[in-house]
Write a protein that holds these residues in place. Structure first.
Motif, mmCIF file in Angstrom:
data_model
loop_
_atom_site.group_PDB
_atom_site.id
_atom_site.type_symbol
_atom_site.label_atom_id
_atom_site.label_comp_id
_atom_site.label_asym_id
_atom_site.label_seq_id
_atom_site.Cartn_x
_atom_site.Cartn_y
_atom_site.Cartn_z
ATOM 1 N N LEU A 190 -3.479 16.473 -14.783
ATOM 2 C CA LEU A 190 -2.614 16.091 -13.684
ATOM 3 C C LEU A 190 -3.417 15.206 -12.733
ATOM 4 O O LEU A 190 -4.575 15.493 -12.435
ATOM 5 N N LEU A 191 -2.790 14.106 -12.299
ATOM 6 C CA LEU A 191 -3.476 13.213 -11.357
ATOM 7 C C LEU A 191 -2.585 13.003 -10.141
ATOM 8 O O LEU A 191 -1.355 12.989 -10.252
ATOM 9 N N PHE A 192 -3.249 12.837 -8.983
ATOM 10 C CA PHE A 192 -2.468 12.635 -7.757
ATOM 11 C C PHE A 192 -3.188 11.642 -6.857
ATOM 12 O O PHE A 192 -4.420 11.609 -6.792
ATOM 13 N N GLY A 193 -2.420 10.821 -6.153
ATOM 14 C CA GLY A 193 -3.029 9.909 -5.183
ATOM 15 C C GLY A 193 -1.985 9.097 -4.440
ATOM 16 O O GLY A 193 -0.778 9.290 -4.620
ATOM 17 N N TYR A 194 -2.500 8.201 -3.603
ATOM 18 C CA TYR A 194 -1.615 7.337 -2.813
ATOM 19 C C TYR A 194 -1.520 5.968 -3.459
ATOM 20 O O TYR A 194 -2.534 5.400 -3.893
ATOM 21 N N THR A 195 -0.292 5.466 -3.506
ATOM 22 C CA THR A 195 0.041 4.301 -4.313
ATOM 23 C C THR A 195 -0.977 3.162 -4.184
ATOM 24 O O THR A 195 -1.533 2.695 -5.173
ATOM 25 N N TYR A 196 -1.204 2.744 -2.930
ATOM 26 C CA TYR A 196 -2.047 1.574 -2.777
ATOM 27 C C TYR A 196 -3.519 1.884 -3.004
ATOM 28 O O TYR A 196 -4.259 1.090 -3.581
ATOM 29 N N MET A 197 -3.922 3.088 -2.578
ATOM 30 C CA MET A 197 -5.328 3.440 -2.765
ATOM 31 C C MET A 197 -5.672 3.530 -4.238
ATOM 32 O O MET A 197 -6.754 3.135 -4.655
ATOM 33 N N ILE A 198 -4.755 4.035 -5.035
ATOM 34 C CA ILE A 198 -4.977 4.102 -6.481
ATOM 35 C C ILE A 198 -5.189 2.696 -7.030
ATOM 36 O O ILE A 198 -6.088 2.435 -7.824
ATOM 37 N N GLY A 225 3.371 3.548 0.511
ATOM 38 C CA GLY A 225 4.071 2.266 0.678
ATOM 39 C C GLY A 225 3.700 1.242 -0.391
ATOM 40 O O GLY A 225 2.639 1.318 -1.000
ATOM 41 N N TRP A 226 4.590 0.307 -0.582
ATOM 42 C CA TRP A 226 4.404 -0.749 -1.583
ATOM 43 C C TRP A 226 4.136 -2.104 -0.960
ATOM 44 O O TRP A 226 4.005 -3.101 -1.667
ATOM 45 N N LYS A 227 4.074 -2.149 0.385
ATOM 46 C CA LYS A 227 4.049 -3.454 1.028
ATOM 47 C C LYS A 227 2.868 -4.310 0.565
ATOM 48 O O LYS A 227 3.032 -5.448 0.149
ATOM 49 N N LYS A 228 1.679 -3.719 0.615
ATOM 50 C CA LYS A 228 0.494 -4.502 0.252
ATOM 51 C C LYS A 228 0.537 -4.902 -1.219
ATOM 52 O O LYS A 228 0.029 -5.953 -1.599
ATOM 53 N N LEU A 229 1.138 -4.039 -2.044
ATOM 54 C CA LEU A 229 1.241 -4.376 -3.467
ATOM 55 C C LEU A 229 2.219 -5.512 -3.676
ATOM 56 O O LEU A 229 1.991 -6.411 -4.488
ATOM 57 N N LYS A 230 3.317 -5.438 -2.927
ATOM 58 C CA LYS A 230 4.295 -6.522 -3.040
ATOM 59 C C LYS A 230 3.668 -7.849 -2.656
ATOM 60 O O LYS A 230 3.947 -8.880 -3.258
ATOM 61 N N ASP A 231 2.803 -7.803 -1.624
ATOM 62 C CA ASP A 231 2.127 -9.029 -1.206
ATOM 63 C C ASP A 231 1.287 -9.595 -2.352
ATOM 64 O O ASP A 231 1.046 -10.795 -2.421
ATOM 65 N N VAL A 252 3.569 7.947 -15.382
ATOM 66 C CA VAL A 252 3.396 7.638 -13.957
ATOM 67 C C VAL A 252 4.667 7.990 -13.190
ATOM 68 O O VAL A 252 5.753 7.521 -13.529
ATOM 69 N N TYR A 253 4.520 8.836 -12.213
ATOM 70 C CA TYR A 253 5.663 9.223 -11.375
ATOM 71 C C TYR A 253 5.413 8.830 -9.931
ATOM 72 O O TYR A 253 4.544 9.380 -9.262
ATOM 73 N N ASN A 254 6.178 7.869 -9.478
ATOM 74 C CA ASN A 254 6.128 7.483 -8.072
ATOM 75 C C ASN A 254 7.070 8.430 -7.336
ATOM 76 O O ASN A 254 8.122 8.767 -7.844
ATOM 77 N N TYR A 255 6.663 8.893 -6.202
ATOM 78 C CA TYR A 255 7.655 9.635 -5.439
ATOM 79 C C TYR A 255 7.663 9.224 -3.985
ATOM 80 O O TYR A 255 6.776 8.528 -3.503
ATOM 81 N N TYR A 256 8.724 9.616 -3.309
ATOM 82 C CA TYR A 256 9.028 9.098 -1.982
ATOM 83 C C TYR A 256 9.362 10.269 -1.085
ATOM 84 O O TYR A 256 10.089 11.182 -1.488
ATOM 85 N N GLY A 257 8.810 10.275 0.084
ATOM 86 C CA GLY A 257 9.105 11.346 1.017
ATOM 87 C C GLY A 257 8.467 10.998 2.337
ATOM 88 O O GLY A 257 7.592 10.141 2.404
ATOM 89 N N MET A 258 8.923 11.635 3.375
ATOM 90 C CA MET A 258 8.391 11.325 4.691
ATOM 91 C C MET A 258 7.802 12.594 5.289
ATOM 92 O O MET A 258 8.253 13.697 4.978
ATOM 93 N N ALA A 259 6.837 12.382 6.174
ATOM 94 C CA ALA A 259 6.273 13.526 6.884
ATOM 95 C C ALA A 259 7.399 14.301 7.573
ATOM 96 O O ALA A 259 7.311 15.506 7.753
ATOM 97 N N ILE A 341 14.093 1.760 -3.803
ATOM 98 C CA ILE A 341 13.603 1.473 -2.453
ATOM 99 C C ILE A 341 13.071 0.044 -2.402
ATOM 100 O O ILE A 341 12.310 -0.366 -3.263
ATOM 101 N N HIS A 342 13.513 -0.683 -1.394
ATOM 102 C CA HIS A 342 13.034 -2.066 -1.273
ATOM 103 C C HIS A 342 11.924 -2.212 -0.242
ATOM 104 O O HIS A 342 11.367 -3.290 -0.086
#
Lengths: 360, 391
Positions: A190-198, A225-231, A252-259, A341-342
């Motif tokens: 099992l692997l876990f991390g933050y989208t951009y940091m990965i 977030g995907w912003k920097k990746l989109k750039d 690979v499972y992207n997931y979305y949630g807010m604090a 999500i856009h």
């Protein structure tokens, strides 16, 4: 609320169909609204000003939304402060105000229960060896102990024998990773991390080093977030391909949630669709008038969760844009709405002379 | 000094004054007007057009005649340094023009943001200056990133400064060392409101109502409601609910097809309404027409109303029974009152009689943004020139 949740927890997390869900949400959200109206003074004032009668029952679309930004401006609580056991903060960049979310024992417990149901529906109930694609420092450094650290702690309950892939300087610790993988050869990882940091610290680093870890079987959950990746013109397909290229046979499972709504997260299925679970829902609203958008129409994302009881966060207007792709009919078989999500809407550009010259 | 970019002129700028409304200055301004009016691109920008319209020959002659009727002998103060707002394209041009007509040489800091209007006007100025050497040696326009050291350097030689800016900016610029006789004309942050007579709104025929809506739109939405003279609050007189509803529906109908409403503004306005609900005990209710017009109706006035500010179509409203209700809140922060259906003289009488410290302009709805040589209560040309007296 507890009995509704208890009942839901008996069922698989993606099992509610449209009509059944609507009826349940009508009741549950109206109850939550009444509860917060009675207990949270700011929430009550807002509903009063908007002319909203909290005593009536409403369809989910008619429930009053709180803009997520309010959690940065106010300490919104629906239980006595003495009952708060945990305060979550959002990971704002330095200088920005952060959200503060107040959780009591019940809320913390329900978040864990629901997150467990959702994640284990993807990975099973057995604890797997866990590789965190982040630094251990994210847990220790108080300034980082925000959603980032909490996400790692929260996810750690699904794994065992946890290892960290990055050292304290955010560099890939290849010997440690190799040791971990050797130790667990033949096992599902099992692997876990933050989208951009990965992307930046794992994918790009491994590419540069010309290394592939060749994991035999793994599952990566990532959030952020995907912003920097989109750039950099990286979309989810390219992202997933690149991840597999350097990590090996990894789903690979992207997931979305807010604090503001931890626990009831949205996970992207193998068809690339974000899914609402039994515990959450999504409504897309047209910016011009907040009317609800049809499937395939872009708009502001409103997030609904059945979990928030200690703070009025059950119906939130986000500043993200998305679109509904369908409901109950994803080829993956999961019931509920699925969506895309856009990303964050652009900040308003305002003319006028009130803010003249430039900020010093 | 290396990071100063001269868009017009150079650092060798003369400080020899001219008489107000000199042949050279008027000739230059009229030629600039003609050049802009004849420029097809400029016609896309109403603000550039209104500037060109102001400095057309006929208006300059009219202004000169009125000026000469004063019978004073004056000269410009010398070199005037203008610090224009960074987010309004055209104010730099008016600031320059009024000072030019007062007889000054001008060093203008133009907005650093890339407004097409600024580029257009600067090109026009450069072209017309070729024919007006006396003005050319007295004119420079610069761009530089906000930097107090540069502002200080440029302030050193000024005989007057015209400063547009928020309170913090003004304070920073005012801190620069200047010549002992240098005066500052400061256009600081102001607060403006609108007075509407409900009975007149109700009685207005459709055409008149539509004109009112258009005029109100031009005062507010056109500048995202973010200009100092854009009204933030509407004081209703003799107004029924029906009158208010009629007004807002007309504004909505006019604004809907015209206004470029951004998604972020919708979220911002909704958020603001929630914040007002939580923070403002005087709020009676909040409502919205789609997400275009937000209405925050007050049942009482807070002690300081200058914090009641919205942008992009967010308005406060209050039923005003008597102007005297305003006395506790009217400070020197107050600039423009726009009106419809009331007697403006009555409002002015109130200001004078009650010795109110604010309110410099009382103008019909639709004229809020019409900048002129009397602005913020200052006679700009008078203040930027000096009297040469003989007894």
């Amino acid at each position: 609320m507890e009995e509704i949740l208890d009942r839901l927890l008996q069922a698989p997390p993606y099992s509610l169909e449209k009509e059944e869900k609507r009826a349940l949400y009508r009741e549950a959200l109206s109850r939550l609204t009444r509860r917060h109206y009675a207990a949270c003074p700011e929430y009550r004032k807002i509903l009063d000003a908007l002319g909203f009668d909290a005593q009536a029952d409403y369809e989910p679309e008619e429930q009053p939304m709180l803009p997520v930004r309010l959690f940065k401006e106010y300490e919104l609580l629906s239980v006595p402060r003495g009952e708060i056991v945990k305060t979550m903060t959002s990971s704002g960049t330095s200088g920005q105000k952060v959200s503060r979310i107040f959780l009591d024992k019940v809320n913390v417990k329900n978040q864990t229960r629901v997150l467990t149901e959702i994640i284990s529906s993807y990975i099973g109930r057995k604890r797997l060896p866990l590789l965190i694609l982040d630094t251990r420092l994210a847990l220790r450094d108080r300034s980082m102990f925000s959603a980032r650290g909490a996400g790692i702690v929260g996810f750690s309950t699904f794994g065992r024998d946890t290892a960290y892939a990055l050292n304290e300087n955010m560099e890939l610790d290849l010997p440690a990773v190799r040791e971990f993988l050797q130790k667990h050869e033949g096992e599902s990882i099992l692997l876990f991390g933050y989208t951009y940091m990965i992307w930046q610290y794992v994918v790009c680093a491994l590419r540069e080093a010309g290394v592939s870890l060749s994991i035999g079987e793994g599952r990566l959950f990532h959030i952020g977030g995907w912003k920097k990746l989109k750039d950099q013109a990286v979309d989810s397909r390219r992202y997933n391909e690149a991840v597999r290229e350097v990590l090996g046979n990894v789903a690979v499972y992207n997931y979305y949630g807010m604090a503001e709504q931890l626990g009831s997260v949205f996970v992207e299925c193998e068809h690339g669709h974000m899914h609402c679970s039994n515990y959450s829902d999504v409504i897309i609203r047209r910016p011009a008038d907040f009317s609800t958008s049809g499937a395939g129409e872009r708009g502001l994302i409103e997030l609904i969760s059945l979990l928030p009881t200690s703070y009025p966060g059950h119906v939130l207007l986000t500043e993200d844009e998305g679109e509904i792709l369908g409901e109950d009919d994803c080829p993956c078989g999961r019931k509920g709405k699925y969506f895309k999500i856009h990303g964050r809407i652009r900040g308003a550009e305002i003319r006028g002379c009130s803010d003249t010259y430039e900020r010093h | 000094m290396n990071d100063i970019n001269y868009c017009v002129g150079n650092e060798n700028i003369s400080n020899r004054p001219l008489v107000p409304f000199s042949e050279e200055a008027c000739g230059f301004a009229a030629a600039l007007s003609a050049a802009l009016m004849g420029n097809a691109e400029a016609r896309n920008y109403p603000d550039v057009m209104s500037f060109a319209f102001w400095c057309r020959k006929a208006n300059l002659l009219d202004r000169r005649n009125k000026w000469e009727a004063r019978g004073e002998k004056r000269l410009g103060r010398g070199l005037v340094f203008h610090i224009a707002p960074s987010n309004v394209p055209i104010n730099f041009a008016f600031s320059f023009l009024f000072s030019l007509l007062a007889g000054n040489a001008n060093l203008v800091r133009i907005p650093s943001r890339d407004f097409p209007q600024v580029a257009l006007v600067c090109r026009g100025i450069n072209k017309v200056l070729e024919e007006y050497p006396a003005i050319r040696e007295r004119t420079a326009m610069v761009r530089y990133a906000a930097d107090n050291a540069v502002t200080e350097q440029l302030s050193r030689t000024a005989d007057a400064r015209v400063i547009w800016g928020g309170d913090a900016t003004v304070a920073a610029i005012r801190g620069c060392a200047v010549k002992p006789r240098c005066i500052d004309l400061v256009f600081a942050d102001r607060y403006s409101f609108c007075v509407l007579d409900g009975a007149s709104v109700e009685a207005a025929e459709e055409g008149k109502l539509k004109k009112l809506a258009e005029a109100f739109y031009n005062d507010t939405y056109l500048m995202d409601q973010n200009a100092c003279s854009s009204p933030q609050i509407i004081f209703w007189r003799n107004a029924s609910e029906a009158a208010k509803e009629r007004f807002w529906q007309a504004v909505f109908a006019y604004a809907k097809p015209k206004y470029g409403l951004q998604a972020a503004s919708c979220v911002d306005k909704y958020t603001k309404l929630c914040q007002d609900a939580a923070d403002l005990p005087q709020l009676a209710r909040g409502s919205r027409i789609e997400n275009l017009a937000y209405r925050a109706e007050l049942k009482a006035l807070p002690g300081d109303i200058t914090g009641l500010r919205g942008t992009c179509g967010y308005f406060y409203e209050y039923n005003l029974k008597d102007y005297r209700e305003l006395l506790p809140v009217l400070t020197e922060k107050f600039q423009t009152a726009t009106y419809f259906g009331i007697d403006p003289e009555e409002l002015r009488d109130f200001v004078l009689r009650e010795q109110v410290r604010g309110i410099d302009r009382i103008v019909p709805v639709g004229k809020a943004l019409d900048i002129d040589a009397v602005w913020d209560g200052y006679d700009v040309i008078g203040m930027l020139s000096r009297i040469v007296e003989v007894r």
